[in-house]
Design an enzyme around this catalytic site. Structure first.
Site, short mmCIF file in Angstrom:
data_model
loop_
_atom_site.label_atom_id
_atom_site.label_comp_id
_atom_site.label_asym_id
_atom_site.label_seq_id
_atom_site.Cartn_x
_atom_site.Cartn_y
_atom_site.Cartn_z
N ASP A 29 4.26 -2.66 0.43
CA ASP A 29 3.11 -1.58 -0.22
C ASP A 29 2.61 -1.28 -1.94
O ASP A 29 2.22 -1.27 -2.35
CB ASP A 29 2.52 -0.88 0.62
CG ASP A 29 1.89 -0.65 1.55
OD1 ASP A 29 0.49 -1.69 1.44
OD2 ASP A 29 1.71 0.11 2.12
N LYS A 56 -2.16 -8.27 9.59
CA LYS A 56 -1.52 -8.73 8.44
C LYS A 56 -0.16 -9.25 9.21
O LYS A 56 0.48 -10.83 8.56
CB LYS A 56 -0.40 -6.94 8.16
CG LYS A 56 -2.19 -6.58 7.41
CD LYS A 56 -1.19 -5.46 6.61
CE LYS A 56 -3.00 -4.46 6.12
NZ LYS A 56 -2.14 -3.02 5.79
N GLN A 84 1.84 1.74 8.18
CA GLN A 84 -0.29 1.67 8.22
C GLN A 84 -0.40 3.03 7.60
O GLN A 84 -0.28 4.20 8.56
CB GLN A 84 -1.25 0.95 9.21
CG GLN A 84 -1.74 0.79 8.81
CD GLN A 84 -2.32 0.44 8.04
OE1 GLN A 84 -1.49 -0.82 8.13
NE2 GLN A 84 -3.76 0.09 7.22
N1 GUN Z 1 -4.23 1.91 4.38
C1 GUN Z 1 -5.66 1.03 3.74
N2 GUN Z 1 -5.07 0.49 2.98
C2 GUN Z 1 -3.94 0.47 3.27
C3 GUN Z 1 -2.76 -0.94 2.69
O1 GUN Z 1 -2.88 -1.59 1.55
N3 GUN Z 1 -1.12 -0.18 2.87
C4 GUN Z 1 -0.81 0.58 3.46
N4 GUN Z 1 0.52 0.64 3.83
N5 GUN Z 1 -2.09 1.29 4.90
C5 GUN Z 1 -3.18 1.22 4.43
#
Ligand code: GUN
Length: 296
Positions: free
Chosen positions: A121, A54, A98
């Site tokens: 998110d 990311k 995350q």
């Molecule tokens: N863990 C798995 N997918 C995601 C996501 O799209 N965002 C976040 N913050 N954690 C995740």
């Protein structure tokens, strides 16, 4: 006849190139560089990889990115303090913690502590509520938003179609159903949501014009569950043991690709399908957040 391959990789590249132009325009017009902060607690290898991807993708298109890595024994209060600092930081327009966080931390509390105006998110209850009620400005969760973009850009607009979503998670299934029933571009579909307790799953999946699978179960959707000509989007990313591979494992989706590809009208592969779209929609939300901040 083999299915049309819906390449998330190619569609993501198109969107990223559009976004790079938007970032350059925003910087030129306002002097504001979009900023994304990612917070990772602990050393889960998959999470480390996702967060790294990311940040790299953000930096590649001129988005300022800050990666904060905290030890696994970070207390809940410490994490809330980090989020509060990012909420108050004008250089940061998007905050992503995350998931999953370690068990001693209340995930819901952390999500609610993020400023909804920086919730790229789309997990904050305010974002979820605005999406569900189709009202006001909100950030759509990245994976479902990526699925909708893939459908529209590959010529399979969900409007007027019966979409069967397999999976009811807060990250994919539920928000995807909300996006698809909106009276808005990318919406206007008729949606059925199935899950692990749905009896005779195949009987439902066979009624789909568009089938989206997000169950997290390797290769569970087989050809007998798909009517020929169906558009299939595979959200799963699973690691399965493979003694024949050098690494000892291979990555596969929730759909048995080799079998379903022969009868589907179109299908997204794993890898190279939904994965690159998720990161791209995060970048898109970050640019949107920066643009909205400059207008306030
Ligand atoms: N863990 C798995 N997918 C995601 C996501 O799209 N965002 C976040 N913050 N954690 C995740």
């Amino acid at each position: 006849m083999s299915a049309q391959i819906i390449s998330g990789k190619d569609i993501a590249a198109d969107i990223r190139s559009e976004l790079s132009g938007e970032v350059a325009k925003l910087v030129a017009e306002t002097g504001v560089t979009p900023g994304l902060a990612t917070v990772l607690v602990g050393e889960n290898p998959a999470s480390q990889m996702y967060v790294g991807m990311k940040n790299k993708a953000a930096a590649a298109m001129g988005i300022y990115s800050r990666q904060i890595t905290l030890p696994i024994d970070t207390s809940q209060d410490e994490l809330l303090g980090v989020v509060a600092g990012l909420n108050a930081d004008p250089a940061i327009h998007g905050i992503l913690v995350q998931l999953p966080v370690p068990d001693h931390i209340d995930e819901g509390l952390v999500i609610e502590s993020i400023d909804p105006l920086k919730d790229v998110d789309g997990f904050h209850p305010m974002s979820v509520g605005r999406l569900a009620t189709d009202s006001g400005e909100f950030f759509a969760p990245c994976t479902p938003a990526g699925v909708v973009e893939m459908l529209v850009r590959s010529g399979h607009d969900p409007a007027g179609k019966h979409v069967v979503v397999v999976g009811r998670s807060n990250i994919v299934g539920r928000p995807l159903a909300s996006l698809l029933i909106r009276k808005a571009p990318g919406g206007n579909a008729t949606v059925t949501v199935c899950h692990s307790r749905t009896p005779d799953l195949g009987a439902v999946t066979r009624t789909a014009d568009i089938l989206v699978v997000a169950m997290g179960r390797p290769e569970m959707v087989t050809a007998d569950m798909v009517t020929p000509g169906t558009v299939v989007i595979d959200v799963g990313t699973n690691r399965v043991d493979d003694p024949d591979s050098e690494k000892g494992y291979r990555v596969c989706g929730d759909v048995l690709f080799d079998e379903v590809e022969k009868i589907a009208g179109a299908i997204s592969p794993v890898p190279g399908g939904v994965g690159p779209m998720t990161i791209t929609m995060l970048l898109s939300n970050t640019v949107k957040s920066a643009r909205l901040a400059t207008a306030r």
